[in-house]
Design an enzyme around this catalytic site. Structure first.
Site, PDB file in Angstrom:
ATOM      1  N   ASP A 148       0.850  -1.132   0.071  1.00  0.00           N
ATOM      2  CA  ASP A 148       0.108   0.016  -0.149  1.00  0.00           C
ATOM      3  C   ASP A 148       1.038   1.312  -0.115  1.00  0.00           C
ATOM      4  O   ASP A 148       1.657   1.366   0.906  1.00  0.00           O
ATOM      5  CB  ASP A 148      -0.917  -0.043   1.320  1.00  0.00           C
ATOM      6  CG  ASP A 148      -1.974  -1.088   1.257  1.00  0.00           C
ATOM      7  OD1 ASP A 148      -2.461  -1.367   0.224  1.00  0.00           O
ATOM      8  OD2 ASP A 148      -2.021  -1.825   2.081  1.00  0.00           O
ATOM      9  N   ASP A 153     -13.659  -3.247  -1.971  1.00  0.00           N
ATOM     10  CA  ASP A 153     -13.591  -3.070  -0.656  1.00  0.00           C
ATOM     11  C   ASP A 153     -14.915  -3.051  -0.331  1.00  0.00           C
ATOM     12  O   ASP A 153     -15.835  -2.404  -0.314  1.00  0.00           O
ATOM     13  CB  ASP A 153     -13.108  -1.527  -0.312  1.00  0.00           C
ATOM     14  CG  ASP A 153     -11.743  -1.465  -0.928  1.00  0.00           C
ATOM     15  OD1 ASP A 153     -10.881  -2.544  -0.799  1.00  0.00           O
ATOM     16  OD2 ASP A 153     -11.292  -0.313  -1.158  1.00  0.00           O
TER      17      ASP A 153
END
Length: 252
Positions: A11, A130
């Protein structure tokens, strides 16, 4: 039987690898080029790079960093964050990405998935979802790095995207993200059973047993994790040996 894949995730924020819990409380986890090279050397099956705060202004930085990482790895490389057009994908593929991951832009413009699949092939297009399980027990799609809830259910959106040409689903449970308490086995197995494409489980990996569970009970094709690898809590070679002992087919 296809081998199960272990995928470290980088990330990226401001050019550094970061990690949070439930998409918040972000902390630094190291240099992405060094980490990518380490994971490739350790036997990771793929590497995922997600620019979690990507904006149009950062596109140049993103492609340069992708290029640097790609020169240090010899495994499939998926890149996501701020991708909203065929042109964006062309730039990333030219800089060393093998696959791209789309999330919010694809939801807002469902034709994007079909456009990318037509241009680059379904095998290049990973749809990232998500999702959060709400009090009604159902799993809803969230956008904008987990900031914006929709009324769409994860399975419904995944089916649409696969019909449009997505070749893989990267499913992140926001409830489990960063908790190291185990993957979301129910929604993972639900999607794995419903879809004709591979499902990558993300969010919650904390022990080697969690990976056994997500491959056996969760029926995932691949498992993605971040902090346990970044902070040296579990080594990829040790994890793969453990999975092999549990009769899970992995590439050693």
């Amino acid at each position: 039987m296809l081998t199960k894949r272990i995928i470290p995730c980088l990330d990226i924020k401001d050019g550094r690898t970061v990690k949070g819990i439930n998409f918040e409380n972000i902390r630094d986890a190291g240099d992405p080029v060094e980490l990518g090279a380490l994971y490739a050397a350790q036997g990771a099956d793929e590497l995922v790079f997600l620019d979690i705060t990507a904006t149009v202004e950062k596109r140049k930085t993103l492609s340069e960093l992708v290029n640097r990482i790609s020169h240090h790895i010899n495994i499939p490389f998926t890149v996501g964050g701020g991708i909203s057009s065929v042109e964006d994908v062309s730039v990333l593929l030219q800089n060393g990405a093998d696959k791209i991951s789309v999330n919010t832009a694809a939801y807002k413009n469902p034709a994007l998935v079909a456009d990318l699949a037509r241009e680059f092939g379904s095998q290049c297009v990973v749809l990232a979802i998500d999702t959060r399980q709400e009090t009604d027990g159902r799993w809803y799609v969230y956008l904008n790095g987990g900031r914006t809830r929709t009324e769409t259910l994860a399975e419904e959106w995944a089916r649409q995207a696969v019909d449009a040409g997505a070749g893989e689903i990267l499913l992140t449970s926001m409830n489990h993200d960063g908790t190291k308490a185990g993957f979301a086995l129910d929604i993972t197995s639900q999607l794995a059973a419903a879809l004709p494409v591979p499902v990558i489980a993300s969010g919650g990996g904390g022990t080697m047993e969690h990976f056994v569970d997500v491959f056996t009970k969760g029926k995932a094709d691949a498992a993605l994790a971040a902090s346990i690898f970044h902070f040296k809590e579990i080594g990829i070679p040790e994890l793969k040996s453990f999975l092999q002992e549990k009769n899970i087919d992995v590439r050693i």
